[in-house]
Design an enzyme around this catalytic site. Structure first.
Site, PDB file in Angstrom:
ATOM      1  N   CYS A 167       0.866  -1.172   0.000  1.00  0.00           N
ATOM      2  CA  CYS A 167       0.000   0.000   0.000  1.00  0.00           C
ATOM      3  C   CYS A 167       0.910   1.232   0.000  1.00  0.00           C
ATOM      4  O   CYS A 167       1.822   1.329   0.832  1.00  0.00           O
ATOM      5  CB  CYS A 167      -0.903  -0.002   1.229  1.00  0.00           C
ATOM      6  SG  CYS A 167      -1.862   1.535   1.398  1.00  0.00           S
TER       7      CYS A 167
ATOM      8  N   ASP B  62      -0.226  -5.865   0.319  1.00  0.00           N
ATOM      9  CA  ASP B  62      -1.472  -6.176  -0.383  1.00  0.00           C
ATOM     10  C   ASP B  62      -1.234  -7.465  -1.154  1.00  0.00           C
ATOM     11  O   ASP B  62      -0.138  -7.706  -1.669  1.00  0.00           O
ATOM     12  CB  ASP B  62      -1.853  -5.056  -1.352  1.00  0.00           C
ATOM     13  CG  ASP B  62      -2.353  -3.809  -0.641  1.00  0.00           C
ATOM     14  OD1 ASP B  62      -3.100  -3.953   0.341  1.00  0.00           O
ATOM     15  OD2 ASP B  62      -2.006  -2.704  -1.078  1.00  0.00           O
TER      16      ASP B  62
ATOM     17  N   GLU C  93       9.320 -14.796 -21.695  1.00  0.00           N
ATOM     18  CA  GLU C  93      10.019 -15.878 -21.009  1.00  0.00           C
ATOM     19  C   GLU C  93       9.522 -15.889 -19.569  1.00  0.00           C
ATOM     20  O   GLU C  93       9.500 -14.855 -18.898  1.00  0.00           O
ATOM     21  CB  GLU C  93      11.532 -15.641 -21.101  1.00  0.00           C
ATOM     22  CG  GLU C  93      12.359 -16.820 -20.661  1.00  0.00           C
ATOM     23  CD  GLU C  93      12.430 -16.950 -19.159  1.00  0.00           C
ATOM     24  OE1 GLU C  93      12.175 -18.060 -18.661  1.00  0.00           O
ATOM     25  OE2 GLU C  93      12.720 -15.940 -18.479  1.00  0.00           O
TER      26      GLU C  93
END
EC number: 1.7.1.13
Length: 154
Positions: A52, A59, A75
Site C-alpha cells: 500500500c 497487499d 520468457e
C-alpha cells in the site's frame, strides 16, 4: 552450441537476484515459433504481493494474465521476476494491475491481452481490476479465468 531463438536469454538457467522495483526488472522474450497460429497463453500468479503506498502494509492478489501472442513469447522466469519486483513497490491495486498489462503489451505486442487482478480485502473491501487490449479473438479458446468473486465467510 549453435544459435537458437533462446540464445539471447540471460536470466533462465542461472542465478538471478529479485529486482528491487518494476522499473529495474528486465523482461525477456523469445521468437514465437507458432506465430502463424492464434492460441492463448495463461499465466496465473496466485500469491502476487505489493505494498500500500500510504501505509506500507502488504497487499495480496491473485493475478491471471491471458494473451494471444504475435511474434513474441514472454520468457516465464523473467515474468516471475518482474511480478516479484512489485513486492517492495508501493502502488494502489489499479495501478499495479494496469502497469503490468501495459508493460507486457508494449514489450510483446501481442494480438490480444487481458489481465484479471483479484485483490484480497483490505479495510473490508476487495478490489478487483480487469483490463484487456481489445475485443477477445473469436477464433481462440479462452476459458473463464476461474477465480470466483470474493464471498468472505458466507
Amino acid at each position: 552450441m549453435s544459435e537458437t531463438i533462446y540464445s539471447n536469454l540471460k536470466q533462465l538457467g542461472g542465478d538471478t537476484i529479485m529486482p528491487q522495483s518494476p522499473e529495474e526488472a528486465v523482461l525477456e522474450r523469445v521468437q514465437n515459433p507458432q506465430a502463424d497460429v492464434n492460441y492463448n497463453v495463461r499465466f496465473t500468479a496466485p500469491e502476487f504481493t505489493s505494498l500500500c503506498p500510504m501505509t506500507g502494509q502488504p497487499d495480496f492478489a491473485h493475478l491471471v494474465i491471458d494473451y494471444v501472442p504475435g511474434d513474441w513469447l514472454v520468457e516465464s522466469k523473467s515474468l516471475k521476476l518482474f511480478l516479484g519486483s512489485f513486492r517492495n513497490h508501493g502502488a494502489f491495486h489499479e495501478d499495479c494491475t494496469i502497469s503490468i498489462a501495459r508493460r507486457l503489451v508494449t514489450f510483446l505486442d501481442p494480438r490480444w491481452l487481458r489481465i484479471g487482478g483479484y485483490w484480497y480485502p483490505r479495510g473490508g473491501i476487495p478490489i478487483d481490476v480487469f483490463w484487456q487490449s481489445g475485443a477477445m479473438p473469436a477464433d481462440v479458446w479462452i476459458p473463464d479465468q476461474g477465480v470466483p468473486p470474493y464471498r468472505g465467510r458466507g
